[in-house]
Design a protein around this motif. Structure first.
Motif, PDB file in Angstrom:
ATOM      1  N   THR A  24       5.878  -7.238 -70.086  1.00 19.76           N
ATOM      2  CA  THR A  24       5.481  -5.900 -70.526  1.00 19.76           C
ATOM      3  C   THR A  24       6.384  -5.365 -71.648  1.00 19.76           C
ATOM      4  O   THR A  24       5.866  -4.876 -72.667  1.00 19.76           O
ATOM      5  N   PRO A  25       7.728  -5.451 -71.531  1.00 23.13           N
ATOM      6  CA  PRO A  25       8.549  -4.999 -72.674  1.00 23.13           C
ATOM      7  C   PRO A  25       8.333  -5.843 -73.928  1.00 23.13           C
ATOM      8  O   PRO A  25       8.358  -5.310 -75.046  1.00 23.13           O
ATOM      9  N   VAL A  26       8.077  -7.132 -73.749  1.00 20.36           N
ATOM     10  CA  VAL A  26       7.808  -8.000 -74.900  1.00 20.36           C
ATOM     11  C   VAL A  26       6.502  -7.589 -75.562  1.00 20.36           C
ATOM     12  O   VAL A  26       6.408  -7.535 -76.800  1.00 20.36           O
ATOM     13  N   GLN A  27       5.497  -7.267 -74.764  1.00 21.20           N
ATOM     14  CA  GLN A  27       4.219  -6.831 -75.318  1.00 21.20           C
ATOM     15  C   GLN A  27       4.380  -5.510 -76.075  1.00 21.20           C
ATOM     16  O   GLN A  27       3.794  -5.328 -77.150  1.00 21.20           O
ATOM     17  N   ILE A  28       5.165  -4.596 -75.547  1.00 15.99           N
ATOM     18  CA  ILE A  28       5.416  -3.329 -76.241  1.00 15.99           C
ATOM     19  C   ILE A  28       6.107  -3.583 -77.575  1.00 15.99           C
ATOM     20  O   ILE A  28       5.744  -2.990 -78.601  1.00 15.99           O
ATOM     21  N   LEU A  29       7.090  -4.477 -77.579  1.00 19.24           N
ATOM     22  CA  LEU A  29       7.794  -4.816 -78.816  1.00 19.24           C
ATOM     23  C   LEU A  29       6.850  -5.440 -79.842  1.00 19.24           C
ATOM     24  O   LEU A  29       6.875  -5.083 -81.025  1.00 19.24           O
ATOM     25  N   ILE A  30       5.991  -6.334 -79.396  1.00 18.08           N
ATOM     26  CA  ILE A  30       5.027  -6.970 -80.299  1.00 18.08           C
ATOM     27  C   ILE A  30       4.062  -5.925 -80.872  1.00 18.08           C
ATOM     28  O   ILE A  30       3.748  -5.945 -82.069  1.00 18.08           O
TER      29      ILE A  30
ATOM     30  N   GLY B  57      -4.942 -11.669 -76.792  1.00 18.25           N
ATOM     31  CA  GLY B  57      -4.198 -12.930 -76.867  1.00 18.25           C
ATOM     32  C   GLY B  57      -2.979 -12.946 -75.965  1.00 18.25           C
ATOM     33  O   GLY B  57      -2.701 -13.945 -75.286  1.00 18.25           O
ATOM     34  N   ILE B  58      -2.257 -11.833 -75.940  1.00 16.36           N
ATOM     35  CA  ILE B  58      -1.077 -11.754 -75.078  1.00 16.36           C
ATOM     36  C   ILE B  58      -1.483 -11.818 -73.608  1.00 16.36           C
ATOM     37  O   ILE B  58      -0.842 -12.506 -72.793  1.00 16.36           O
ATOM     38  N   MET B  59      -2.542 -11.121 -73.246  1.00 14.71           N
ATOM     39  CA  MET B  59      -2.988 -11.136 -71.852  1.00 14.71           C
ATOM     40  C   MET B  59      -3.472 -12.519 -71.417  1.00 14.71           C
ATOM     41  O   MET B  59      -3.224 -12.940 -70.286  1.00 14.71           O
TER      42      MET B  59
END
Length: 93
Positions: free
Chosen positions: A58-64, A36-38
């Motif tokens: 990328t940092p937001v995806q890591i946080l999620i 979904g994020i991609m």
């Protein structure tokens, strides 16, 4: 008494299959949210062509993903413990 190699190979194949299935079930929330994020990143990248979406997200995806891990950690540990107990119970009986 000699070991029945047919039954032994069947047990090994079933255990490996169950382990793979369990691993896929446990990683399913991460896979679904990551897809979904991609997809969202791809759409945002098309809408904002000059903006480096993947670099910023990328940092937001890591946080999620850490938040998903926080939410799913306890049920995951409970599920793994239950499955290991069930598997050991099959071998003992």
């Amino acid at each position: 008494q000699p070991i029945d190699l047919g039954a032994f190979s069947d047990i090994i194949a079933r255990t490996v299959s169950d382990s793979f299935t369990l691993g896929f079930k446990l990683s399913a929330p991460f896979i679904i949210i990551s897809i979904g994020i991609m997809v969202g990143n791809g759409l945002l990248s098309r809408l904002m062509a000059n903006f480096q979406v993947f670099f910023v997200m990328t940092p937001v995806q890591i946080l999620i993903m850490f938040m998903v891990l926080l939410v799913t950690l306890t049920p995951t540990i409970e599920r793994v413990t239950t499955e290991v107990q069930n598997t050991i119970g099959k071998f003992i009986m």
